[in-house]
Structures are given as C-alpha cells and as structure tokens.
Design an enzyme around this catalytic site. Structure first.
Site, PDB file in Angstrom:
ATOM      1  N   HIS A  66       0.843  -1.189   0.000  1.00 47.76           N
ATOM      2  CA  HIS A  66       0.000   0.000   0.000  1.00 47.76           C
ATOM      3  C   HIS A  66       0.874   1.233   0.000  1.00 47.76           C
ATOM      4  O   HIS A  66       2.047   1.180   0.253  1.00 47.76           O
ATOM      5  CB  HIS A  66      -0.898   0.021   1.232  1.00 47.76           C
ATOM      6  N   ASP A  67       0.238   2.357  -0.291  1.00 46.58           N
ATOM      7  CA  ASP A  67       0.939   3.619  -0.294  1.00 46.58           C
ATOM      8  C   ASP A  67       1.414   3.891   1.118  1.00 46.58           C
ATOM      9  O   ASP A  67       0.622   3.887   2.044  1.00 46.58           O
ATOM     10  CB  ASP A  67      -0.079   4.707  -0.641  1.00 46.58           C
ATOM     11  N   VAL A  70       7.418   4.828   5.578  1.00 43.13           N
ATOM     12  CA  VAL A  70       7.891   3.830   6.516  1.00 43.13           C
ATOM     13  C   VAL A  70       9.000   4.436   7.355  1.00 43.13           C
ATOM     14  O   VAL A  70       9.903   5.061   6.842  1.00 43.13           O
ATOM     15  CB  VAL A  70       8.417   2.589   5.779  1.00 43.13           C
ATOM     16  N   ASP A 186      16.841  -5.120  12.490  1.00 43.31           N
ATOM     17  CA  ASP A 186      18.306  -5.034  12.450  1.00 43.31           C
ATOM     18  C   ASP A 186      18.785  -5.928  11.315  1.00 43.31           C
ATOM     19  O   ASP A 186      17.974  -6.453  10.562  1.00 43.31           O
ATOM     20  CB  ASP A 186      18.902  -5.477  13.805  1.00 43.31           C
TER      21      ASP A 186
END
Ligand code: HEM
Length: 259
Positions: A66-67, A70, A186
């Site tokens: 989805h748009d 992040v 990580d």
C-alpha cells in the site's frame, strides 16, 4: 505486559496512506495541496497504535504494498504517494505471492517478473528480521519434508529441536519469531540465514545462489553495514509495482470494497 516487553518496537513506525498509483505518477508530497497535514496525521495515528500494540509493526511492513511512509527503528524513508485503489480485489491475486517453500530459481523468477533484481530479493528478504510466522508455515519443513516424516536438512539441527519444541505437528495457531531478534529491525536476519537458521525454505534458499549468498555473508560479517540503505532503495522500488495513478482505478468510499 507483553506490550511493555516489546518496547523497542515503539520506535518502529509505519504510516500507511490509503489510496493507490503507475510508477511515473507517484511523487513525493502528492498531498501537499489537497491534504497538507495528511502525512503528520497518518504518522501520529500509526505511532500511537504501534506504541500500544508494537506487534502491529511487522504486519504493516508486510502489507507495505500500500501507499506508505515507513519509518523503522533503523531505516526511514519518504515514499512517493498518489496511489489509487484498484477496481478488482480477489484471492487469485494473492496466489502470485511466493511460497515459503520456494527455491532460489522460483524466487528469482517471481521477483524478476515484477521488475525486481536478485539484489532486491536478498535485500527485501531481510524484512524477515521482524515479525512472526505461524507454525503451519514451517510444518512440512519440520515434520514431513520429503513425505517420509523427515526434516529439511538445510536447517541447523539445534534450531530444528528448538522449533519442534514450540511447533507441534498440525499446530495451526502458535506463532514464532522470525529471527532471534524478531522484535527489532536489524541486520541479524543475515546472521541467522548464514547459520542455517532461516525460518522458511525461501530464506535458506538465499544461500543457494552466488549473488544472494555473497550478500548474506557480507551482511552477517559486517554489522551496521549497507543493509538499511539497500532496504530503503528496494522498498521504494517494490512500492512502485503495479500501482494506479492519475485517472486509473478509483478512490474507494470504503477501503475494503470496490465502489
Ligand atoms: C521472498 C519471498 C517471501 C516469502 C516466501 C515470504 C513468506 C512469508 C511467510 C510465509 C510469512 C509468515 C506467514 C505466517 O505464517 O504467519 C511471512 C511473514 C512476514 N513477511 Fe514475508 N515473505 C517474503 C518476502 C517478504 C518481503 C519482501 C517482506 C517485506 C519487505 C516481508 C515481510 C514479512 C514480515 C514483516 C512478516 C511478519 C508478519 C507478522 O509478524 O505478522 N516478506 N512472510
């Protein structure tokens, strides 16, 4: 209580913007004029949900198609926006997703069919540094690999013992951590894969190609290295796959239903 233990993920923020886009039509600041506060609103709202339920972060990453903006404890990047909703929504589309039992040839070819390189494959597989899996996704690997009640020999035997203690045959409900540090984003994923502790066959398969295995080894040996930057680049690239922009598709009145 469990939520408090997951405190590291409070820093993990995934803000999804609802609406969908073609690659060329996506841009940074798409909503600057029409909805200038949207990025802040989505960020704050998502952050508040994730701080209360940190385990939400991984599924959000998984459905990143989805748009989205992040921001993860490590990598953070602005995502070009302007996606519109599709007019079709059906289960058959999900069948194009790779299976956890996929081998390296299948993975490379599925990624290539979406315009993603071998490097994108090994980098994006690093998304399995966070989150959980259902035991059912690895049941065959643990209990019936070739149909003779055997275990996948490409898994470390101590790890098999650990996994079997958590995942009993036919267990459909238990979830287990993706890698040893599945609450933090990580680059430990690569260390686990190199130690034959990749959870899915698709993770272990990264050791079966020259380019992907070289990347796994490099990341496992040089922590704090290029993974985060590579991840941002590949996520932005993946975020441009098959999106609708301009007048294509529609803007749904209700997210889950076509108009
Ligand atoms: C390379 C091919 C891939 C395969 C075969 C694959 C397969 C899977 C499977 C089987 C699960 C667990 C489902 C379950 O049993 O609950 C899972 C979870 C997950 N995947 Fe992947 N995946 C792939 C690529 C990716 C990519 C590219 C990303 C993101 C960059 C990603 C992010 C995640 C995350 C974050 C979870 C955990 C979700 C949660 O905690 O609820 N995966 N994946």
């Amino acid at each position: 209580m469990a939520i408090k233990k997951h405190i590291t993920l409070q820093l993990l923020l995934v803000a999804l913007i609802l609406s969908f886009a073609n690659g060329e039509g996506l841009k940074l600041g798409f909503y600057k004029k029409t909805c200038p506060r949207v990025e802040a609103i989505v960020k704050t709202t998502t952050a508040s949900y994730i701080s209360r339920a940190p385990s939400l972060a991984a599924p959000l990453l998984r459905m990143h198609f989805h748009d989205c903006f992040v921001r993860i404890k490590g990598p953070a990047w602005p995502v070009p926006l302007g996606r519109r909703d599709g007019r079709v929504s059906n289960a058959s589309e999900s069948r194009t997703l790779p299976s956890p039992a996929a081998n390296i040839t299948q993975l490379i070819s599925i990624f290539a069919s979406k315009g993603l390189s071998v490097k994108d494959l090994v980098v994006l597989s690093g998304g399995h540094t966070v989150g959980t899996s259902h035991c059912s996704s690895i049941a065959t690997r643990l209990y019936n690999f070739t149909g003779k009640g055997d275990t996948d020999p490409s898994l470390d035997s101590n790890y098999v013992t650990q996994l079997k203690s958590k995942c009993k045959p036919n267990d459909k409900t238990t979830v287990i951590g993706m890698d040893g540090s599945f609450r933090s984003f990580d680059d430990d994923y690569y260390t686990f894969v190199l130690k034959k502790r990749g959870l899915f066959q698709s993770d272990s398969a990264l050791l079966n190609d020259k380019e992907t295995s070289a990347y796994v080894k490099r990341q496992a040996q040089s922590h704090g290295s290029k993974f985060f930057n590579d991840f941002k680049d590949s996520m932005v690239k993946m975020g441009k796959i098959g999106v609708l922009t301009g007048n294509a598709g529609e803007i749904r009145k209700q997210c889950a239903l076509i108009n």
